[in-house]
Motif scaffolding. Structure first.
Motif, short mmCIF file in Angstrom:
data_model
loop_
_atom_site.label_atom_id
_atom_site.label_comp_id
_atom_site.label_asym_id
_atom_site.label_seq_id
_atom_site.Cartn_x
_atom_site.Cartn_y
_atom_site.Cartn_z
N ALA A 201 0.83 -1.21 0.00
CA ALA A 201 0.00 0.00 0.00
C ALA A 201 0.86 1.26 0.00
N THR A 202 1.99 1.20 0.70
CA THR A 202 2.91 2.34 0.70
C THR A 202 3.42 2.61 -0.71
N ARG A 203 3.80 1.58 -1.43
CA ARG A 203 4.30 1.76 -2.81
C ARG A 203 3.21 2.33 -3.71
N ASP A 204 1.97 1.85 -3.53
CA ASP A 204 0.86 2.38 -4.34
C ASP A 204 0.66 3.86 -4.08
N ALA A 205 0.64 4.24 -2.80
CA ALA A 205 0.43 5.64 -2.45
C ALA A 205 1.57 6.51 -2.97
N ALA A 206 2.80 6.03 -2.78
CA ALA A 206 3.97 6.81 -3.21
C ALA A 206 3.99 6.99 -4.73
N ALA A 207 3.57 5.98 -5.47
CA ALA A 207 3.55 6.09 -6.93
C ALA A 207 2.57 7.17 -7.38
N MET A 208 1.41 7.24 -6.74
CA MET A 208 0.43 8.27 -7.09
C MET A 208 0.95 9.66 -6.71
N LEU A 209 1.57 9.76 -5.54
CA LEU A 209 2.12 11.05 -5.12
C LEU A 209 3.21 11.51 -6.09
N ARG A 210 4.00 10.58 -6.58
CA ARG A 210 5.04 10.91 -7.56
C ARG A 210 4.42 11.33 -8.88
N ASP A 211 3.48 10.53 -9.39
CA ASP A 211 2.95 10.75 -10.73
C ASP A 211 2.03 11.96 -10.82
N TYR A 212 1.26 12.23 -9.77
CA TYR A 212 0.26 13.30 -9.85
C TYR A 212 0.62 14.54 -9.06
N HIS A 213 1.59 14.44 -8.15
CA HIS A 213 1.94 15.60 -7.33
C HIS A 213 3.41 15.99 -7.45
N GLY A 214 4.18 15.23 -8.23
CA GLY A 214 5.56 15.59 -8.48
C GLY A 214 6.48 15.42 -7.29
N ILE A 215 6.07 14.61 -6.31
CA ILE A 215 6.90 14.36 -5.13
C ILE A 215 7.86 13.22 -5.45
N THR A 216 9.11 13.37 -5.08
CA THR A 216 10.06 12.30 -5.36
C THR A 216 9.64 11.03 -4.63
N LYS A 217 10.01 9.89 -5.21
CA LYS A 217 9.58 8.61 -4.64
C LYS A 217 10.07 8.44 -3.20
#
Length: 241
Positions: A201-217
């Motif tokens: 679940a952490t990886r899923d959330a982090a991927a969305m934050l990276r792809d849609y909010h520009g936050i580094t992984k």
């Protein structure tokens, strides 16, 4: 990964308002669930950045506790002008106006046992019965047990824990207050396993934050883990109290 845009977000927001209008006087017990429920909760959050932060959803899900009530909900929407989907018996298409443009929003009319086990609702609007945050967390975490999760589920849980209230600790207190003890323990286990141990679940959330909010992984992973740890630690202490 499906595209979440301001257009789809606005269409679903308009559909929620139209559903509330159509069903307001029906007396039927239903809840808005899924990503559309998270959208409604975050748009009423005390955190001012929550509504803008959330990517939204591509459809609206509403649910009843049993099939007869679900069929009644669907009939009311069809009578109000919704269009049936020829390829999906659970879906209708509702016409809404978004920024002066007429669009169709997909509405899935479903059943959910959570309406019986967790009958509460979120205090979003008197006209829109939204599934309460603790039940939404359970609904989004349970698919991880059987590897049936969608990539967005972890992100949705993170958004609720991080932004639905002023802190993850406040969400934990709400869960301990509103969920039966066995469901509280189940939710705690799911978060501990899939955010903090296996970290799917952490990886899923982090991927969305990276792809849609520009936050580094790496930054996204640290933030997601921090939020999950704060929630789990508080919920554990409340269970032990």
């Amino acid at each position: 990964m499906p595209a979440y845009t301001e257009g789809t977000k606005a269409a679903c927001r308009g559909a929620l308002a139209e559903i509330a209008r159509i069903l307001r006087a029906s007396g039927i017990d239903y809840r808005v669930i899924g990503g559309s429920a998270i959208l409604a909760i975050l748009e009423s959050s005390p955190r001012p950045e929550a509504a803008a932060m959330y990517v939204g959803t591509q459809d609206v899900d509403i649910a009843a506790a049993d099939s007869a009530t679900r069929d009644a909900l669907k009939r009311l929407l069809l009578d109000a002008g919704a269009r049936p989907d020829p390829d999906d018996l659970d879906r209708v298409w509702l016409t809404v106006t978004v920024r002066r443009e007429v669009v169709e929003a997909p509405i899935d009319v479903l059943t959910s046992s959570l309406l019986t086990t967790v009958p509460g609702r979120s205090a979003v609007s008197s006209d829109l019965p939204v599934l309460a945050t603790p039940a939404l967390l359970l609904a989004k975490m349970r698919p991880y047990q059987n590897k049936q999760e969608k990539g967005k589920d972890g992100y949705d849980v993170y958004m609720l824990l991080a932004y639905a209230e002023l802190s993850p600790e406040a969400i934990a207190e709400q869960c301990a207050r509103e969920l039966p003890p066995d469901l509280t323990a189940e939710l705690l286990t799911l978060v501990e396993v899939f955010f903090l141990a296996k970290r799917r679940a952490t990886r899923d959330a982090a991927a969305m934050l990276r792809d849609y909010h520009g936050i580094t992984k790496s930054s996204a992973v640290r933030d997601v883990i921090n939020v999950a740890e704060r929630f789990a630690r508080t919920l554990q202490s409340l269970l032990e109290a």
